[in-house]
Scaffold this motif. Structure first.
Motif, mmCIF file in Angstrom:
data_model
loop_
_atom_site.group_PDB
_atom_site.id
_atom_site.type_symbol
_atom_site.label_atom_id
_atom_site.label_comp_id
_atom_site.label_asym_id
_atom_site.label_seq_id
_atom_site.Cartn_x
_atom_site.Cartn_y
_atom_site.Cartn_z
ATOM 1 N N LEU A 262 0.818 -1.210 0.000
ATOM 2 C CA LEU A 262 0.000 0.000 0.000
ATOM 3 C C LEU A 262 0.856 1.267 0.000
ATOM 4 C CD1 LEU A 262 -2.779 -1.043 2.553
ATOM 5 C CD2 LEU A 262 -3.056 -0.745 0.091
ATOM 6 N N ALA A 263 1.969 1.215 0.715
ATOM 7 C CA ALA A 263 2.821 2.399 0.845
ATOM 8 C C ALA A 263 3.706 2.630 -0.377
ATOM 9 C CB ALA A 263 3.702 2.257 2.092
ATOM 10 N N PHE A 264 3.876 1.610 -1.210
ATOM 11 C CA PHE A 264 4.851 1.667 -2.302
ATOM 12 C C PHE A 264 4.705 2.910 -3.184
ATOM 13 C CE2 PHE A 264 6.836 0.597 -6.309
ATOM 14 C CZ PHE A 264 8.025 0.008 -5.907
ATOM 15 N N PRO A 265 3.507 3.225 -3.697
ATOM 16 C CA PRO A 265 3.411 4.408 -4.568
ATOM 17 C C PRO A 265 3.723 5.722 -3.858
ATOM 18 C CG PRO A 265 1.235 3.524 -4.099
ATOM 19 C CD PRO A 265 2.216 2.522 -3.595
ATOM 20 N N ILE B 275 2.604 8.697 5.379
ATOM 21 C CA ILE B 275 2.377 7.409 4.720
ATOM 22 C C ILE B 275 1.680 6.454 5.678
ATOM 23 C CG2 ILE B 275 3.526 5.337 3.834
ATOM 24 C CD1 ILE B 275 5.631 7.142 2.587
ATOM 25 N N THR B 276 2.169 6.384 6.920
ATOM 26 C CA THR B 276 1.575 5.500 7.926
ATOM 27 C C THR B 276 0.115 5.834 8.158
ATOM 28 O OG1 THR B 276 3.716 5.218 9.018
ATOM 29 C CG2 THR B 276 1.737 4.714 10.310
ATOM 30 N N GLN C 179 -3.031 3.340 6.924
ATOM 31 C CA GLN C 179 -3.945 2.827 7.938
ATOM 32 C C GLN C 179 -5.387 3.195 7.604
ATOM 33 O OE1 GLN C 179 -2.821 0.920 10.620
ATOM 34 N NE2 GLN C 179 -5.008 0.476 10.954
ATOM 35 N N ALA C 180 -5.613 4.432 7.164
ATOM 36 C CA ALA C 180 -6.968 4.899 6.858
ATOM 37 C C ALA C 180 -7.569 4.107 5.695
ATOM 38 C CB ALA C 180 -6.949 6.388 6.530
ATOM 39 N N VAL C 181 -6.764 3.881 4.652
ATOM 40 C CA VAL C 181 -7.263 3.144 3.485
ATOM 41 C C VAL C 181 -7.501 1.683 3.831
ATOM 42 C CG1 VAL C 181 -6.591 2.270 1.208
ATOM 43 C CG2 VAL C 181 -6.325 4.697 1.749
ATOM 44 N N ALA C 182 -6.601 1.091 4.615
ATOM 45 C CA ALA C 182 -6.762 -0.303 5.017
ATOM 46 C C ALA C 182 -8.041 -0.495 5.828
ATOM 47 C CB ALA C 182 -5.550 -0.764 5.816
ATOM 48 N N ALA D 257 -4.272 2.206 -5.142
ATOM 49 C CA ALA D 257 -4.710 3.377 -5.909
ATOM 50 C C ALA D 257 -5.315 4.432 -4.982
ATOM 51 C CB ALA D 257 -5.736 2.955 -6.960
ATOM 52 N N LEU D 258 -6.089 3.986 -3.979
ATOM 53 C CA LEU D 258 -6.773 4.936 -3.097
ATOM 54 C C LEU D 258 -5.797 5.780 -2.278
ATOM 55 C CD1 LEU D 258 -9.738 2.753 -1.752
ATOM 56 C CD2 LEU D 258 -9.791 4.448 -3.578
ATOM 57 N N VAL D 259 -4.669 5.200 -1.852
ATOM 58 C CA VAL D 259 -3.736 5.975 -1.022
ATOM 59 C C VAL D 259 -3.149 7.160 -1.774
ATOM 60 C CG1 VAL D 259 -3.076 4.020 0.442
ATOM 61 C CG2 VAL D 259 -1.717 4.525 -1.602
#
Length: 331
Positions: A96-99, A112-113, A117-120, A149-151
């Motif tokens: 999730l953090a990659f992009p 990023i953290t 967390q919010a998207v997860a 994509a959402l993050v």
């Protein structure tokens, strides 16, 4: 988020014309679904907006500015593909953090953290953040793919049949999730599918493509109730619309009509001409009747508790059917 407009966009691949003079506006905050069979030009439209392909003609505008000469990174769009495309050696958290860690975005780790967390949590995978991607189910992997994509929080989300490889229950669950996320984010979505159920349940607007041309654009209700052609009418509705010769029930066809279109709600049971029940499908909340009407087959809905069975004869007649001319155009 941003409004996205295509103006007279065309794209060919050798002798194949994938898109032809397409003009389309995706309103800011809308959930637009492009609907059509394989080869209609749906994925090509996504790839042109993303910058993965360059149009042969026309212009693409995002947030008021032409992006035809911009790279994919400059366009600030995010794309979700049919396949999961995850990094198998990374955890869900790092996928999730990659992009967000890319040189283009280079977001600070605390942000990023927070965003991961919010998207997860929004995707109901918060408890899976430390799992490897390979330890997830198919539905969870696709949630991570959507989450990646959402993050990003881009100007538009582009989704290329992201649910088509999932089983029926997961597709139904994720349809609800995507619609909820869209409502919460107020984001702009362009979603490609051949699945009319996805179009009817998720879209604020539907664009129907036919061999590279945009033939109708409107709300799902407008497309369903007021299709411009028999082709468009056949794209939405379950059971599918039944097309019969205009004179199948005798008089009443308008001048120039060659076909009549009957949706289940256009068929009155109990009066009219005889039809024979060929099959009864009991689906719990509804019952479908497959009827033999002369040489034609008609599918309609009956009371869930109907006592009708195979071989029974009933009377049917049309009520406010749709009419089409020899070219399939609506009359």
């Amino acid at each position: 988020m941003a409004e996205v407009s295509l103006s007279h966009v065309s794209k060919g691949f050798g002798a194949t014309q994938a898109l032809l003079d397409v003009t389309l506006t995706i309103p800011d905050g809308a959930f637009v679904v492009l609907l059509g069979p394989t080869g209609a030009g749906k994925t090509t439209t996504l790839r042109l907006i993303a910058g993965l392909e360059r149009p042969d003609g026309g212009d693409i505008v995002i947030d008021g500015e032409s992006v035809v000469n911009d790279t994919p990174a400059q366009r600030d769009v995010a794309m979700v593909f049919q396949q999961y495309s995850l990094y198998p050696h990374l955890s869900v958290r790092d996928n999730l953090a990659f992009p967000l860690r890319s040189p283009v975005i280079n977001m600070p780790e605390p942000e990023i953290t927070r965003r991961v967390q919010a998207v997860a949590e929004a995707l109901r995978i918060g408890h899976k953040l430390d799992n490897k991607a390979t330890a997830l189910s198919g539905g969870e992997m696709q949630r991570v793919s959507i989450g990646r994509a959402l993050v990003r929080q881009p100007r538009i989300y582009l989704m290329d049949e992201p649910l088509s490889s999932l089983d029926a229950k997961l597709r139904a669950d994720l349809r609800v999730e995507l619609k909820r996320i869209h409502a919460e984010l107020g984001a702009t979505f362009l979603y490609v599918t051949h699945d009319q159920i996805e179009a009817m349940t998720m879209a604020t607007h539907v664009g129907v493509l036919d061999q590279g041309r945009l033939v109708q654009f409107g709300t799902p209700r407008q497309i369903y109730e007021d299709p411009v052609s028999s082709y468009v009418a056949s794209r939405l509705g379950q059971p599918r619309i039944t097309l019969l010769p205009a004179g199948s029930f005798g008089h009443g066809a308008p001048a120039g009509a060659v076909q009549m279109g009957l949706r289940p709600e256009h068929i009155l049971i109990g009066e009219g001409q005889p039809a024979t029940v060929r099959r009864v499908e009991r689906l719990g909340d509804q019952t479908r009747l497959h009827l033999a009407f002369g040489p034609h087959e008609i599918v309609t809905l009956a009371d869930p508790h109907t006592l009708l069975g195979t071989g029974d004869t009933i009377a049917i007649c049309p009520q406010n059917p749709l009419w089409f001319d020899a070219g399939g155009n609506r009359i």
